[in-house]
Design an enzyme around this catalytic site. Structure first.
Site, PDB file in Angstrom:
ATOM      1  N   HIS A 129      -7.277  -1.188  -7.661  1.00 50.35           N
ATOM      2  CA  HIS A 129      -6.622  -2.507  -7.732  1.00 50.35           C
ATOM      3  C   HIS A 129      -6.858  -3.263  -6.432  1.00 50.35           C
ATOM      4  O   HIS A 129      -7.329  -2.691  -5.449  1.00 50.35           O
ATOM      5  CB  HIS A 129      -5.139  -2.379  -8.077  1.00 50.35           C
ATOM      6  CG  HIS A 129      -4.262  -1.762  -7.036  1.00 50.35           C
ATOM      7  ND1 HIS A 129      -4.370  -0.446  -6.637  1.00 50.35           N
ATOM      8  CD2 HIS A 129      -3.243  -2.287  -6.295  1.00 50.35           C
ATOM      9  CE1 HIS A 129      -3.457  -0.184  -5.720  1.00 50.35           C
ATOM     10  NE2 HIS A 129      -2.768  -1.290  -5.481  1.00 50.35           N
TER      11      HIS A 129
ATOM     12  N   ASP B 134      -1.395   3.251  -7.506  1.00 42.53           N
ATOM     13  CA  ASP B 134      -0.013   2.793  -7.435  1.00 42.53           C
ATOM     14  C   ASP B 134       0.599   2.586  -8.818  1.00 42.53           C
ATOM     15  O   ASP B 134       1.511   1.766  -9.001  1.00 42.53           O
ATOM     16  CB  ASP B 134       0.080   1.507  -6.600  1.00 42.53           C
ATOM     17  CG  ASP B 134      -0.347   1.734  -5.153  1.00 42.53           C
ATOM     18  OD1 ASP B 134      -0.672   2.880  -4.792  1.00 42.53           O
ATOM     19  OD2 ASP B 134      -0.373   0.753  -4.388  1.00 42.53           O
TER      20      ASP B 134
ATOM     21  N   HIS C  87       1.754  -2.654 -11.764  1.00 39.28           N
ATOM     22  CA  HIS C  87       1.815  -2.872 -10.315  1.00 39.28           C
ATOM     23  C   HIS C  87       1.018  -4.126  -9.962  1.00 39.28           C
ATOM     24  O   HIS C  87       1.499  -5.009  -9.254  1.00 39.28           O
ATOM     25  CB  HIS C  87       1.259  -1.631  -9.620  1.00 39.28           C
ATOM     26  CG  HIS C  87       1.156  -1.726  -8.140  1.00 39.28           C
ATOM     27  ND1 HIS C  87       2.246  -1.760  -7.319  1.00 39.28           N
ATOM     28  CD2 HIS C  87       0.073  -1.780  -7.320  1.00 39.28           C
ATOM     29  CE1 HIS C  87       1.842  -1.829  -6.056  1.00 39.28           C
ATOM     30  NE2 HIS C  87       0.535  -1.853  -6.029  1.00 39.28           N
TER      31      HIS C  87
ATOM     32  N   HIS D 288      -5.147  -4.710  -3.968  1.00 41.62           N
ATOM     33  CA  HIS D 288      -4.390  -4.739  -2.708  1.00 41.62           C
ATOM     34  C   HIS D 288      -5.228  -4.264  -1.525  1.00 41.62           C
ATOM     35  O   HIS D 288      -5.999  -3.317  -1.629  1.00 41.62           O
ATOM     36  CB  HIS D 288      -3.113  -3.890  -2.824  1.00 41.62           C
ATOM     37  CG  HIS D 288      -2.058  -4.529  -3.676  1.00 41.62           C
ATOM     38  ND1 HIS D 288      -1.074  -3.817  -4.315  1.00 41.62           N
ATOM     39  CD2 HIS D 288      -1.839  -5.838  -3.982  1.00 41.62           C
ATOM     40  CE1 HIS D 288      -0.282  -4.645  -4.985  1.00 41.62           C
ATOM     41  NE2 HIS D 288      -0.730  -5.877  -4.802  1.00 41.62           N
TER      42      HIS D 288
ATOM     43  N   ASP E 127      -4.533  -2.632   1.078  1.00 37.81           N
ATOM     44  CA  ASP E 127      -4.390  -1.236   1.521  1.00 37.81           C
ATOM     45  C   ASP E 127      -5.125  -0.259   0.593  1.00 37.81           C
ATOM     46  O   ASP E 127      -4.974   0.958   0.720  1.00 37.81           O
ATOM     47  CB  ASP E 127      -2.906  -0.847   1.676  1.00 37.81           C
ATOM     48  CG  ASP E 127      -2.141  -0.850   0.362  1.00 37.81           C
ATOM     49  OD1 ASP E 127      -2.324  -1.781  -0.441  1.00 37.81           O
ATOM     50  OD2 ASP E 127      -1.355   0.099   0.131  1.00 37.81           O
ATOM     51  N   HIS E 128      -5.936  -0.800  -0.328  1.00 35.90           N
ATOM     52  CA  HIS E 128      -6.784   0.024  -1.199  1.00 35.90           C
ATOM     53  C   HIS E 128      -8.245  -0.414  -1.168  1.00 35.90           C
ATOM     54  O   HIS E 128      -9.126   0.363  -1.522  1.00 35.90           O
ATOM     55  CB  HIS E 128      -6.251   0.004  -2.637  1.00 35.90           C
ATOM     56  CG  HIS E 128      -4.881   0.611  -2.752  1.00 35.90           C
ATOM     57  ND1 HIS E 128      -4.657   1.869  -3.255  1.00 35.90           N
ATOM     58  CD2 HIS E 128      -3.666   0.140  -2.355  1.00 35.90           C
ATOM     59  CE1 HIS E 128      -3.352   2.141  -3.179  1.00 35.90           C
ATOM     60  NE2 HIS E 128      -2.735   1.100  -2.635  1.00 35.90           N
TER      61      HIS E 128
ATOM     62  N   HIS F  97      -0.131   6.860  -2.421  1.00 38.72           N
ATOM     63  CA  HIS F  97       0.737   6.885  -1.233  1.00 38.72           C
ATOM     64  C   HIS F  97       1.537   8.179  -1.146  1.00 38.72           C
ATOM     65  O   HIS F  97       1.841   8.807  -2.163  1.00 38.72           O
ATOM     66  CB  HIS F  97       1.748   5.723  -1.273  1.00 38.72           C
ATOM     67  CG  HIS F  97       1.125   4.373  -1.150  1.00 38.72           C
ATOM     68  ND1 HIS F  97       0.973   3.735   0.054  1.00 38.72           N
ATOM     69  CD2 HIS F  97       0.602   3.547  -2.089  1.00 38.72           C
ATOM     70  CE1 HIS F  97       0.390   2.549  -0.144  1.00 38.72           C
ATOM     71  NE2 HIS F  97       0.153   2.406  -1.441  1.00 38.72           N
TER      72      HIS F  97
END
Ligand code: ZN
Ligand code: FE
Length: 256
Positions: A57, A134, A115, A59, A61-62, A172
């Protein structure tokens, strides 16, 4: 069908990046490289060259390492076709039911919105490995930034067909705080109590709690248990639909 080697790379505060290697062909991929440098270091240490980035996805942080890794290695980037405009460097646009080959290993794609609207998950049946970022967490599930409870519940139900032994590689390390919440809605679940104690022990020893298994999640993760009579009575929702119980659990977690 040969089995993947999976290496976890902890990055940022609590993200997991997964380096995956199919030994018979030497094919290597990385799931959700939030940052490039630790991935490049690990590739170098193993003597592997990167063929694929698998994005779940959009985001940061990915996907934060996508472009640098592509530039440095010439790898191709696979990700959600329905969210292609937000996946940096995407080459291969995947939709529900697609298959992605990494040498002799093969992933089936599940679209798992909730998400984010375009979130996808990768299921490597031959390696018993689910990369769901996530969507499903160890003892939790992702926040609903771009989806409804119905969306997320439908996504989680796609994992129902997978075996109990399936290894859940999530995005996470949230298990310890998730366990506190889980106990608040399912306090008398003895499997959950035992697991929460295990998790505390693992975390104080500095060990990861990931991967988990689907079987363990089915027994202890409240987000997979909206049908459970004890949870329902704890919430005062004995006669509600599963999706409404799920929505209430998610709502409570948001303000826990
Ligand atoms: Zn995310
Ligand atoms: Fe994330």
């Amino acid at each position: 069908m040969s089995s993947l080697t999976v290496e976890m790379i902890p990055v940022l505060d609590d993200n997991y990046v997964y380096l995956i290697h199919e030994p018979s062909s030497g094919t290597t991929g990385v799931v959700d490289p939030a940052v490039a440098a630790p991935v490049r270091d690990r590739l170098q240490a193993r003597g592997w060259s990167l063929d694929w980035i698998l994005s779940t996805h959009h985001h940061a942080d990915h996907t934060g390492g996508n472009l640098e890794l592509k530039q440095a290695t010439g790898c191709r980037i696979a990700g959600p076709g329905k969210d292609a405009s937000r996946i940096p460097g995407i080459d291969v646009k995947l939709i529900e039911g697609d298959r992605l080959k990494l040498g002799d290993a093969e992933a089936e794609i599940f679209e798992t919105p909730g998400h984010t609207s375009g979130h996808i998950s990768y299921w490597f049946e031959g390696s018993n490995a689910l990369f769901c970022a996530d969507t499903l967490f160890s003892l939790g599930c992702g926040r609903l930034f771009e989806g409804t409870p119905e969306d997320m519940w439908t996504s989680l139900q796609k994992f129902e067909a997978l075996p109990d032994q399936a290894l859940v590689y999530c995005g996470h390390e949230y298990t310890q705080s998730n366990a506190r919440f889980a106990l608040s809605v399912d306090p008398d679940n003895t499997s959950l109590q035992a697991r929460a104690a295990d998790v505390d022990r693992q975390r104080s020893a500095g060990e990861p709690t990931v991967p988990t298994t689907l079987g363990l999640e089915r027994a202890t993760n409240p987000f997979l248990r909206p049908h459970d009579p004890a949870i329902r009575s704890q919430l005062g929702l004995q006669h509600a639909d599963d999706v409404d119980v799920f929505a209430e659990i998610r709502r409570r977690k948001d303000s826990f």
